[in-house]
Scaffold this motif. Structure first.
Motif, PDB file in Angstrom:
ATOM      1  N   GLU A 415      41.288 -42.633   4.582  1.00  0.00           N
ATOM      2  CA  GLU A 415      40.893 -41.565   3.911  1.00  0.00           C
ATOM      3  C   GLU A 415      40.090 -39.949   5.021  1.00  0.00           C
ATOM      4  OE1 GLU A 415      38.513 -44.458   3.673  1.00  0.00           O
ATOM      5  OE2 GLU A 415      40.760 -44.299   4.098  1.00  0.00           O
ATOM      6  N   ALA A 416      40.200 -40.540   6.454  1.00  0.00           N
ATOM      7  CA  ALA A 416      39.808 -39.918   7.438  1.00  0.00           C
ATOM      8  C   ALA A 416      40.619 -39.198   7.509  1.00  0.00           C
ATOM      9  CB  ALA A 416      38.957 -40.794   8.306  1.00  0.00           C
ATOM     10  N   THR A 418      42.909 -37.417   6.583  1.00  0.00           N
ATOM     11  CA  THR A 418      43.637 -36.873   6.104  1.00  0.00           C
ATOM     12  C   THR A 418      43.233 -35.496   5.935  1.00  0.00           C
ATOM     13  OG1 THR A 418      41.925 -36.837   4.315  1.00  0.00           O
ATOM     14  CG2 THR A 418      44.013 -37.766   3.543  1.00  0.00           C
ATOM     15  N   ASP A 419      42.203 -35.132   6.865  1.00  0.00           N
ATOM     16  CA  ASP A 419      41.602 -33.842   8.142  1.00  0.00           C
ATOM     17  C   ASP A 419      42.490 -33.614   9.025  1.00  0.00           C
ATOM     18  OD1 ASP A 419      40.958 -32.381  10.227  1.00  0.00           O
ATOM     19  OD2 ASP A 419      38.122 -32.315   8.861  1.00  0.00           O
ATOM     20  N   ARG A 421      42.836 -31.544  11.357  1.00  0.00           N
ATOM     21  CA  ARG A 421      41.847 -31.700  12.967  1.00  0.00           C
ATOM     22  C   ARG A 421      41.965 -32.604  13.384  1.00  0.00           C
ATOM     23  NH1 ARG A 421      38.538 -26.278  13.592  1.00  0.00           N
ATOM     24  NH2 ARG A 421      39.937 -24.875  13.809  1.00  0.00           N
ATOM     25  N   PHE A 422      40.935 -33.777  12.242  1.00  0.00           N
ATOM     26  CA  PHE A 422      40.821 -34.759  13.176  1.00  0.00           C
ATOM     27  C   PHE A 422      42.271 -36.132  13.737  1.00  0.00           C
ATOM     28  CE2 PHE A 422      39.445 -39.657  12.027  1.00  0.00           C
ATOM     29  CZ  PHE A 422      38.850 -39.874  12.869  1.00  0.00           C
ATOM     30  N   ASN A 463      45.555 -28.919  18.538  1.00  0.00           N
ATOM     31  CA  ASN A 463      43.841 -27.807  17.425  1.00  0.00           C
ATOM     32  C   ASN A 463      43.270 -26.014  18.171  1.00  0.00           C
ATOM     33  OD1 ASN A 463      44.203 -29.577  15.392  1.00  0.00           O
ATOM     34  ND2 ASN A 463      42.186 -30.641  16.214  1.00  0.00           N
ATOM     35  N   LYS A 488      30.362 -36.238  10.525  1.00  0.00           N
ATOM     36  CA  LYS A 488      31.709 -36.454   9.691  1.00  0.00           C
ATOM     37  C   LYS A 488      32.323 -36.911  11.137  1.00  0.00           C
ATOM     38  CE  LYS A 488      33.571 -31.683   9.517  1.00  0.00           C
ATOM     39  NZ  LYS A 488      34.326 -31.244   8.513  1.00  0.00           N
ATOM     40  N   GLY A 490      35.879 -37.343  13.998  1.00  0.00           N
ATOM     41  CA  GLY A 490      35.964 -35.386  14.676  1.00  0.00           C
ATOM     42  C   GLY A 490      34.611 -34.832  15.309  1.00  0.00           C
ATOM     43  N   ARG A 542      29.221 -30.134  16.565  1.00  0.00           N
ATOM     44  CA  ARG A 542      30.664 -29.755  16.071  1.00  0.00           C
ATOM     45  C   ARG A 542      31.357 -28.865  16.424  1.00  0.00           C
ATOM     46  NH1 ARG A 542      29.398 -29.637   9.244  1.00  0.00           N
ATOM     47  NH2 ARG A 542      30.008 -31.538  10.154  1.00  0.00           N
TER      48      ARG A 542
END
Length: 545
Positions: A415-416, A418-419, A421-422, A463, A488, A490, A542
């Motif tokens: 599920e992580a 799905t981002d 960039r990450f 990115n 979170k 990333g 971040r």
């Protein structure tokens, strides 16, 4: 002050700063080249040290060859003596079974015959060697006669060649003569004792033929025990040699003091960088491109062991400075950019000081700049791999002790990912799982340190980011600090106090679930909730943009 006066003032300041920068150039050059004034150049010193090491290596090799020759010769003679005793015992066992009354006499004849054969063999070998030496004497006399003929350049060159050849031959003959004398004396002693033992044994058997079987068993046991101790000796010698080859030979205090000296040089370099904006005032902007400062203490101790063996702090000061100069290069470069005033539209100069620190890495210096031979490099690699059998010296250095951790097969929760960039960061970062930690490393060809790894991932994960090569503190400046509750996957996670530097000293990529991907030793997934990382936690950040 009007605009024209401001421009003149700015221009005057620029000229002044240029002159000050030139004045500081001598200091920077002095910093890079060191303060000592040697009568020999660095290249000459390295070449001299290399020749000395080669000379020592040759001497060790020749000594080892002599020892091997002596042991082989002794082993051969012992085997022959054992054969004499073995054949005698076997002969008398058969005689006892056949109730032969002439056992003792036949045993004596057989034993003396075998001993005689061994003695003649030894004499034959010595005679052959003597013939060879006589032949070489004739050849040498002929060569000396040739040397006296003519004096033209070709003849003199030939004479020099013959002289070199003669010197080598003399050294070879002396070495062979010494080994042969030692082995011959030992062999003769063994054979003489064997003959005497056989004679006494035969005399005893004439009087006590029934005790033959017991004697034979005792002899066999003696031979077995001797062979066992001989094998054990070889094993012990081998183990001893391996132990020395894979161990630091200097005293612990000397190793620690030398490493502290090198760390002090690195701290002085860090202080110089920290004070750039004070020592070089007046620039409109300071731009930094800095590799991390640091080294693997086990690598330093390993190369000094290879070069000096039981080194002392005083003995290695010069080579420490040479290594330091190879490893680090600090450059300051002034750049003037033309900009336009947004209010007036007038152009003006914008003065930038570019500060660049390159850490070539200690391991690269050792392999490329110190002139080590293949054998020396092999020894260096063994010492690094075994920590010189003194891992306890720097056991608290998390960057130098290989610790693969317990998460080699860790998988980021789907599920992580799905981002996008990450996911891009993980895709790039996982390419280098298992790569070793290398101080100053910033690309796959050199491997990475912690900030070099994260900088590489940020710049190459598609990115759209490009932060250049940053330290942990530099990466923090490209981030917005966030509280733990908002972290979170990333985000970057920063630590302090993992080694002696102000602010952030370590950085990793937070992947969620209390885990991070970072360049430890090696690059791996690690829990951020261990006692160590909780103790050194600094902040989350971040990435801007």
């Amino acid at each position: 002050m009007n605009v024209e006066d401001a421009k003149k003032s700015t221009h005057h300041m620029g000229d002044k700063l240029k002159n000050e920068a030139k004045a500081e150039e001598s200091y920077r050059q002095k910093f890079r080249t060191g303060k000592k004034d040697n009568s020999m150049t660095m290249e000459e010193r390295r070449e001299l040290a290399k020749l000395r090491k080669q000379g020592r290596a040759k001497a060790y090799k020749e000594a080892a060859e002599k020892e091997i020759a002596r042991k082989n010769y002794l082993k051969e003679r012992l085997c022959k003596a054992s054969e004499v005793l073995g054949r005698t015992a076997a002969y008398h066992v058969r005689s006892e079974q056949n109730e032969d009354k002439n056992t003792g006499a036949e045993s004596l004849d057989a034993g003396l015959s075998a001993a005689s054969v061994a003695s003649r063999k030894l004499q034959s070998e010595l005679y052959s060697k003597k013939r060879y030496e006589n032949k070489r004497k004739v050849e040498i006399r002929e060569e000396e006669a040739i040397k006296k003929n003519g004096s033209n350049p070709q003849s003199r060159a030939k004479q020099r060649s013959l002289m070199k050849k003669e010197i080598k031959e003399q050294a070879h003959r002396a070495s062979a003569r010494e080994a042969a004398n030692q082995a011959g004396n030992i062999g003769k002693t063994v054979v003489d004792k064997a003959e005497d033992l056989v004679g006494k044994l035969a005399e005893f058997l004439q009087e006590h033929p029934k005790e033959l079987l017991v004697i034979a068993i005792v002899i066999i046991l003696i031979l077995l025990v001797s062979a066992t101790f001989s094998s054990c000796g070889v094993v012990i010698n081998g183990m001893s040699h391996v132990g020395v080859s894979s161990s630091y030979t200097a005293e612990d205090d000397e190793i620690l003091d030398v490493n502290d000296d090198y760390k002090e040089m690195e701290e002085d370099l860090q202080d110089t960088i920290d004070n750039i904006e004070t020592d070089y005032e007046g620039y409109d902007e300071y731009r930094y491109d800095l590799d991390n400062i640091g080294h693997n203490p086990y690598e330093l101790a390993a190369v000094l062991t290879v070069l000096y063996e039981q080194y002392t702090e005083d003995e290695v000061q010069d080579i420490l400075e040479d290594i330091f100069e190879y490893q680090y290069e600090l450059t300051l470069e002034e750049e003037v950019e033309e900009k336009t005033d947004e209010d007036t539209g007038d152009p003006y100069d914008w003065y930038v000081l570019n500060v660049t620190l390159t850490n070539k890495t200690l391991d690269t210096v050792i392999r490329e700049d110190l002139g080590l031979t293949a054998d020396q490099l092999a020894r260096y690699e063994v010492l690094v791999e075994t920590y010189g059998n003194k891992e306890y010296l720097f056991a608290d250095d998390i960057y130098s002790i290989v610790n693969p951790g317990h998460y080699g097969d860790y998988e980021v929760p789907p599920e992580a990912l799905t981002d996008v960039r990450f996911a891009n960061m993980i895709q790039e970062g996982e390419k280098y799982l298992g790569y070793p930690y290398v101080w100053g490393g910033s690309k796959p060809s050199t491997s990475f340190d912690c900030s070099g790894f994260v900088s590489w991932v940020i710049n190459h994960c598609n990115n759209g980011w490009n932060v250049g090569r940053q330290t942990a503190n530099g990466l923090l400046n490209h981030c917005t600090k966030i509280p733990v509750s908002e972290a979170k996957p990333g985000d970057l996670i920063f630590f302090k106090g993992t080694y002696d530097v102000k602010g952030a000293s370590h950085v990793g990529i937070y992947v969620g679930d209390g885990m991070m991907l970072h360049c430890g030793s090696p690059i791996q997934y690690t829990s951020v909730n261990t006692n160590y990382w909780r103790k050194h936690f600094y902040t989350y950040g971040r990435i801007n943009g």
